[in-house]
Design a protein around this motif. Structure first.
Motif, mmCIF file in Angstrom:
data_model
loop_
_atom_site.group_PDB
_atom_site.id
_atom_site.type_symbol
_atom_site.label_atom_id
_atom_site.label_comp_id
_atom_site.label_asym_id
_atom_site.label_seq_id
_atom_site.Cartn_x
_atom_site.Cartn_y
_atom_site.Cartn_z
ATOM 1 N N ARG A 1 -7.693 2.961 -3.723
ATOM 2 C CA ARG A 1 -8.395 2.046 -2.820
ATOM 3 C C ARG A 1 -9.486 1.268 -3.564
ATOM 4 N NH1 ARG A 1 -7.089 2.830 2.475
ATOM 5 N NH2 ARG A 1 -6.443 4.984 2.817
ATOM 6 N N ASP B 1 -2.861 5.382 -7.940
ATOM 7 C CA ASP B 1 -2.974 5.053 -6.520
ATOM 8 C C ASP B 1 -2.322 6.040 -5.562
ATOM 9 O OD1 ASP B 1 -0.453 4.349 -7.389
ATOM 10 O OD2 ASP B 1 -0.366 2.460 -6.290
ATOM 11 N N GLU C 1 0.830 -1.208 0.000
ATOM 12 C CA GLU C 1 0.000 0.000 0.000
ATOM 13 C C GLU C 1 0.863 1.256 0.000
ATOM 14 O OE1 GLU C 1 -2.888 2.159 3.191
ATOM 15 O OE2 GLU C 1 -3.390 0.064 2.702
#
Length: 375
Positions: free
Chosen positions: A102, A276, A93
Motif C-alpha cells: 500500500r 505487495d 490491487e
C-alpha cells in the motif's frame, strides 16, 4: 535435475532451454546484451515515444501496469521523464495487499501520476485461487491474468496507443529459444501474452463462475491490433535495466523495502522483491515443491549474471533459504481459501517433482540438488 553451467538455473523450469554447452537462455541473453548497439536501441525507443504522442487520440500517450515496486516505478519514471510521455498507470490491487505494498503504490501516485486502480471481484478471485491451488499448485495464476489483462483492457477502452511493460520471461528467465529482436513486439509475439489472452477460458464454470465474471481476467488482442495499439518491453531497449539496478533506482524515488526480516520466512535473502502480497511467499514455496527451485534460486541467478555473487555463494544461499516459508504465511493462505493445514500439505505433496525423496527420518529431501552440489 540439471543446472546451467554458468548460473545455477535448473532444467525443471517450464519452457527453459540450454545450448550445447549447458548454458541457459537467460545467461545467453546476458551475453547477447554485450553485443547490442544500445545507442540505436535508445533511438528506437525515442521514435516509439514520438509515434505514441503523434497517435494519441486522447489525453494519454501510454499506459503502464504498476504495483509500486521496483520495476513499475522504473517504467513510470522512465516513460514520463525520459520519453516525455503522458502516462496512465493501471494498478491491479492484489488480494490481501501488504502494508508495504500500500505504501509503495501510494508513493508512486504521489510522484505525480494519474492512476486507475482495479480490483477484480474478491469472491471470484478467491474461488479461482482455490481452484488453481488444487489443480495446478499455482495459487497466483489467476492473479497474473488480472494483473496483465487490466492494463490491456484500459489501453483498449481509453484508446491509448502504447502499452509499456517492464520485462519478459523470454529474456529474464530464458524460456524460449528466440532472438531478442523477436520480443520487440509484445502484442504479436510473446507466448506468455497469448496464453493470458486465451487461457482464462479454463475458469468458466469453476465453482459457478461464468464468462461475465471474468471480464478483468481477459483481453481482446484483435481489438488492440485493430486500434493500432502497440506493446513494448522496456527491458529490450534499456542497457541499464537490471534486477538490483531497478531497485536502487526506485529507492531514490521513495520505494520502501523490507527491514529486519528473516530470509527463511520468505524464502530469499532479497529485501526488495514481491513486496505487495504475502501470497507470493507461499507460491514460491509451492514452486520449490513442484519444480525443485523457488525465489532464492531465481534471485541468486540474477546476482550471478550481474556479477554480484559467485556460483558457489549462490549455491550456499539456495541451500539455506530456497523453498522456505513462514508458517504464518501458510496459515494465512489456508484461512483465506478455507482449508486445513493437513489438506494444504496433502495437496502440495501430491505435486512433488521427481527430485524429491524421503530420508530415513521420513523427511522430504531434494536428492538431485544435493547430488549436484556435491559434484
Amino acid at each position: 535435475m540439471e543446472i546451467c553451467t554458468n548460473c545455477i538455473q535448473p532444467n525443471t523450469r517450464p519452457g527453459i532451454y540450454f545450448n550445447e554447452e549447458g548454458v541457459c537462455g537467460a545467461c545467453l541473453w546476458g551475453e547477447e546484451k554485450n553485443k547490442i548497439d544500445w545507442d540505436l536501441r535508445c533511438k528506437e525507443l525515442q521514435d516509439i515515444a514520438l509515434w505514441a504522442k503523434k497517435n494519441s487520440k486522447g489525453d494519454y500517450d501510454c499506459t503502464i501496469g504498476v504495483s509500486g515496486g521496483k520495476d513499475s516505478t522504473k517504467q513510470a519514471i522512465t516513460a514520463r521523464d525520459k520519453l516525455d510521455l503522458n502516462c496512465l498507470l493501471v494498478n491491479c490491487e492484489p488480494e490481501n495487499i501488504t502494508d508495504i505494498g500500500r505504501k509503495n503504490i501510494e508513493n508512486l501516485k504521489n510522484l505525480g501520476f494519474d492512476v486507475v486502480t482495479i480490483r477484480p471481484n474478491p469472491n471470484v478471485m478467491k474461488r479461482l485461487i482455490r481452484y488453481d491451488f488444487f489443480e495446478h499448485l499455482n495459487p497466483v495464476k489467476a492473479t497474473e491474468f488480472a494483473l496483465y489483462s487490466s492494463t490491456y483492457i484500459i489501453a483498449e477502452k481509453f484508446k491509448i496507443p502504447l502499452i509499456i511493460q517492464g520485462e519478459t520471461q523470454v529474456l529474464t528467465l530464458g524460456t524460449r529459444l528466440i532472438s531478442a529482436g523477436q520480443v520487440q513486439d509484445a502484442l504479436n509475439v510473446d507466448q506468455n501474452m497469448r496464453t493470458l489472452s486465451q487461457g482464462w477460458q479454463e475458469y468458466q464454470n469453476v465453482d459457478g463462475i461464468k464468462k461475465r465474471d471474468l471480464f478483468l481476467f481477459r483481453y481482446n488482442k484483435e481489438n488492440l491490433k485493430e486500434l493500432g495499439i502497440k506493446g513494448i518491453w522496456l527491458q529490450y531497449y534499456l542497457k541499464e535495466w537490471s534486477y538490483r539496478g531497478n531497485a536502487e533506482f526506485s529507492k531514490k524515488y521513495g520505494l520502501t523495502v523490507r527491514e529486519n526480516f528473516n530470509p527463511k520466512d520468505i524464502g530469499t535473502y532479497v529485501d526488495f522483491s514481491a513486496l505487495d502480497s504475502d501470497l507470493n511467499h507461499v507460491n514460491q514455496m509451492l514452486k520449490y515443491i513442484k519444480f525443485g527451485f523457488g525465489f532464492c534460486m531465481d534471485h541468486a541467478c540474477y546476482d550471478i549474471r550481474d556479477g554480484h555473487i559467485t556460483r558457489n555463494e549462490a549455491m550456499n544461499l539456495v541451500k539455506n533459504y530456497d523453498g522456505k516459508c513462514s508458517e504464518e504465511y501458510i496459515k494465512k493462505f489456508c484461512n483465506y481459501v478455507e482449508i486445513t493445514i493437513d489438506k494444504f500439505w496433502d495437496t502440495a505433496n501430491s505435486f512433488r517433482g521427481p527430485m524429491w525423496s524421503k530420508n530415513e527420518d521420513n523427511e522430504w529431501v531434494n536428492e538431485y540438488w544435493n547430488k549436484i552440489k556435491e559434484n
